[in-house]
Design an enzyme around this catalytic site. Structure first.
Site, PDB file in Angstrom:
ATOM      1  N   ASP A  94       1.150  -1.220  -0.144  1.00 50.69           N
ATOM      2  CA  ASP A  94       0.003  -0.291  -0.208  1.00 50.69           C
ATOM      3  C   ASP A  94       0.918   0.905  -0.074  1.00 50.69           C
ATOM      4  O   ASP A  94       0.416   2.565  -0.358  1.00 50.69           O
ATOM      5  CB  ASP A  94      -0.860   0.435   1.601  1.00 50.69           C
ATOM      6  N   VAL A 124      -7.396   2.620   1.295  1.00 49.39           N
ATOM      7  CA  VAL A 124      -6.750   1.665   0.378  1.00 49.39           C
ATOM      8  C   VAL A 124      -7.832   0.564  -0.393  1.00 49.39           C
ATOM      9  O   VAL A 124      -7.957  -1.009   0.260  1.00 49.39           O
ATOM     10  CB  VAL A 124      -5.252   0.912   0.751  1.00 49.39           C
ATOM     11  N   TYR A 129      -9.752  -0.948   2.323  1.00 49.90           N
ATOM     12  CA  TYR A 129      -9.256  -0.938   3.348  1.00 49.90           C
ATOM     13  C   TYR A 129      -9.020   0.159   4.031  1.00 49.90           C
ATOM     14  O   TYR A 129      -9.240   0.564   3.241  1.00 49.90           O
ATOM     15  CB  TYR A 129      -8.455  -1.797   3.834  1.00 49.90           C
TER      16      TYR A 129
HETATM   17 CU   LIG Z   1      -7.142  -7.485   7.686  1.00 48.28          CU
END
Ligand SMILES: [Cu+2]
Length: 643
Positions: free
Chosen positions: A296, A377, A380
């Site tokens: 990320d 992201v 998430y």
């Molecule tokens: Cu997780």
């Protein structure tokens, strides 16, 4: 506000960097600017800077030509209006850009092969289809596509226009896209699974039968006289702390020049604190997930993923926000409003004692300064909090929330690589490894990292009751010794010690890295995923400071086939004793998915601490004022217990 060499690039500077490259290197319409960031000044420049002195501004730019896929790295002098260096990066793929994500979505949803594949699964309303492009590990890209810039795309289906985009996976269907030509290279249509009936909604009006609770009375945080911190440009001061804030496309918020005032001078603690990489491998070998390892930081950039914060929900109380400026892939700047939140929090009790015989209580409330940012992201959210305490401690906390990757199965039994979370639906196990880059300067640049662990001594004549325990302190002298692993058995931690400075008791001053949140890789070292993310193989790495060593898995992690970060640097096995050191601390979430994480995940919280260890001569928070004095310093009549 007075300008400082560490100030992030301004809107005008982003524009200027892009314009200089367009003018001098011909980076026209077919080019993308993957990243533009401040080339941070040397430590010496920062140390010697006097307010008002002239500042040399430079930008680091990574860009590539979509026609031939060739990538370049440039250093641009904004002060001198010229390109200082222009280096070809053969074979490298710069970070993925938000523009590519959108363009791939646009192209795919019009492509008849995509429409056909979805309609064979009964999905005919493309407006309810959600396409999500991920990066790839180089070794997993088929030979025939090597050298191309490849995206790997998941399809999802929403039940309604407002429905959760990640609730209904279209399993067995992926698209492989050339992100330079925006060509659909391949429709991977490997299997069809009849979608189960799933309740994946979290918006209250979409959750059947949901009664929103109505029994909470208001809770208001008020600071009638305003905040106790001061922000001047990017310089932040609070209680005895001082620091500078920074922000870039990749790390998001960065914290510089962290110091604590003690005895009339600011004592340095850290030169720079940030997150340098995240590696999120999904531990499910099935065809839908074996390529699912997200970087990320290096692939998408925590800065690019930073979202605006809302007063009252994201942050509560008296807030000061800082905006961030970034750029799109043409180099055009944009502003993320309220990107960083700064505020104070009450944190219960700081210290307390009731002197029972004297019937007297002394209590101090703890206040902490919080610098936070939220990043989304894809499915998430990561909520990042750097907290500074009155006792000299620094806490770095990360909360993960959002929507787990869910996947359907046809059989009666779910595969063993995840947790059953809904009807014929499981959430694959995965890990979120976060690499904190801690450029520590504990009371000066030259530090030594000491491995410190407890050792019980054998029972014997000097230890007849088997109680003796000592602390073993081992200085780490080389990068090989600096590769350290967490040990529950010995409660191992690491002290960053300045061997040239002593406290009043004559011991070296230090800050201790308290390794909470450490997780093991639990991965075959021969795995191609591990091979390009070797940082996850240890809890801690220590390197001598090098201005150019910033990215623990290498600068270019998109489609990476080799790990050009820590394994390569540390293979020189350089000395790390009594020198300027950088600590790379690996922590995170070992996410054994839960039913309760569905359909939206309550935050999973991890943190680590940097705590003064002999840095001060006593509890540095002994001077915190009682607040309110009448309640925190009082006669205390003991009514029970031992009194
Ligand atoms: Cu997780």
């Amino acid at each position: 506000m007075s300008a400082h060499p560490l100030d992030p690039l301004s809107t005008e500077e982003f524009r200027q960097a892009a314009a200089i490259l367009r003018r001098d290197q011909g980076t026209g319409d077919r080019w993308r600017l993957a990243s533009i960031e401040l080339r941070e000044p040397s430590k010496r420049t920062v140390r010697e800077f006097e307010p008002g002195a002239p500042i040399i501004r430079e930008a680091l730019v990574v860009c590539w030509n979509r026609d031939d896929g060739q990538a370049f790295k440039a250093v641009v002098s904004l002060t001198e209006d010229r390109v200082l260096s222009w280096e070809h990066q053969p074979g490298e793929q710069p970070n993925l850009t938000v523009d590519e994500w959108h363009e791939a979505d646009h192209v795919l949803r019009e492509d008849p092969r995509v429409i056909d594949a979805l309609s064979r699964r009964g999905i005919t309303d493309m407006s309810l289809t959600f396409l999500d492009t991920w990066g790839y590990r180089g070794a997993l890209i088929p030979e025939k596509y090597q050298g191309r810039r490849i995206g790997w795309v998941d399809a999802w289906h929403r039940e309604t226009a407002e429905g959760n985009p990640y609730a209904h996976p279209v399993n067995g269907l992926h698209f492989v896209v050339d992100l330079n030509s925006m060509e659909l290279l391949e429709v991977e249509d490997s299997f069809v699974v009849e979608p189960p009936s799933v309740m994946g909604e979290y918006m209250p009006h979409l959750v059947p039968g949901l009664q929103v609770r109505d029994d909470l009375k208001p809770l208001e945080i008020m600071q009638p006289e305003g905040v106790s911190f001061a922000l001047d440009g990017y310089l932040l001061r609070w209680q005895k702390w001082s620091m500078r804030l920074g922000f870039n496309y990749r790390e998001g918020p960065t914290i510089h020049c962290v110091g604590y005032e003690d005895g009339g001078r600011v004592r340095p603690i850290a030169h720079r604190l940030s997150f340098a990489e995240m590696v999120v491998p999904y531990r499910d070998p099935s065809v839908d997930h074996y390529r699912r390892t997200a970087y990320d930081v290096g692939e998408w950039g925590l800065g690019f993923m930073t979202t605006s914060l809302e007063l009252g929900c994201d942050c509560l109380g008296e807030i000061v926000y800082v905006d961030a400026v970034l750029h799109d892939s043409r180099g055009e700047p944009f502003t993320i409003h309220n990107a960083i939140c700064i505020h104070e929090e009450d944190n219960a009790v700081l210290w307390k004692h009731i002197d029972v015989p004297a019937e007297r209580a002394e209590v101090r409330r703890a206040r902490r300064l919080v610098v936070s940012a939220h990043l989304t992201v894809a499915n998430y959210e990561y909520l990042v909090y750097w907290r500074f305490y009155q006792d000299g401690s620094i806490e770095c906390e990360v909360r993960a929330s959002g929507i787990m990757v869910a996947t359907h199965f046809a059989d009666s039994e779910p595969p063993p690589y995840g947790t059953l979370i809904d009807h014929r639906t499981y959430a694959p196990f995965h890990q979120h490894f976060i690499v904190a880059r801690l450029d520590m300067d504990v009371d000066g640049e030259n530090n030594t990292v000491i491995m410190s662990e407890s050792e019980p001594l054998p029972t014997g004549p000097d230890n007849p009751h088997g109680l003796a325990m000592v602390q073993r302190n081992v200085p780490l002298r080389t990068e090989a010794e600096g590769k350290q692993d967490y040990s529950w058995a010995t409660q191992r931690s690491w002290k960053v010690e300045n061997p040239n400075r002593w406290n009043a008791l004559g011991t070296s001053v230090a800050y201790k890295l308290v390794p909470t949140g450490a997780i093991p890789a639990l991965m075959d070292e021969r795995s191609p995923v591990f091979q390009v993310a070797q940082v996850i193989g240890h809890t801690l790495w220590v390197t001598p400071y090098d201005r150019d060593e910033r990215w623990p898995c290498g600068e270019f992690v998109n489609q990476n086939r080799t790990d050009n970060g820590l394994p390569r640097w540390t293979s020189a096995n350089r000395p790390i004793e009594n020198t300027d050191v950088v600590l790379w601390y690996v922590f995170g979430i070992h996410h054994i998915t839960r039913v309760e994480d569905w359909p939206i995940m309550p935050v999973d919280t991890v943190s680590f601490w940097l705590k003064p260890f002999g840095f001060f001569d006593r509890n540095p928070a002994i001077d915190v004022a009682p607040s309110p004095p009448a309640a925190c310093q009082q006669e205390h009549h003991v009514t029970g217990g031992i009194g």
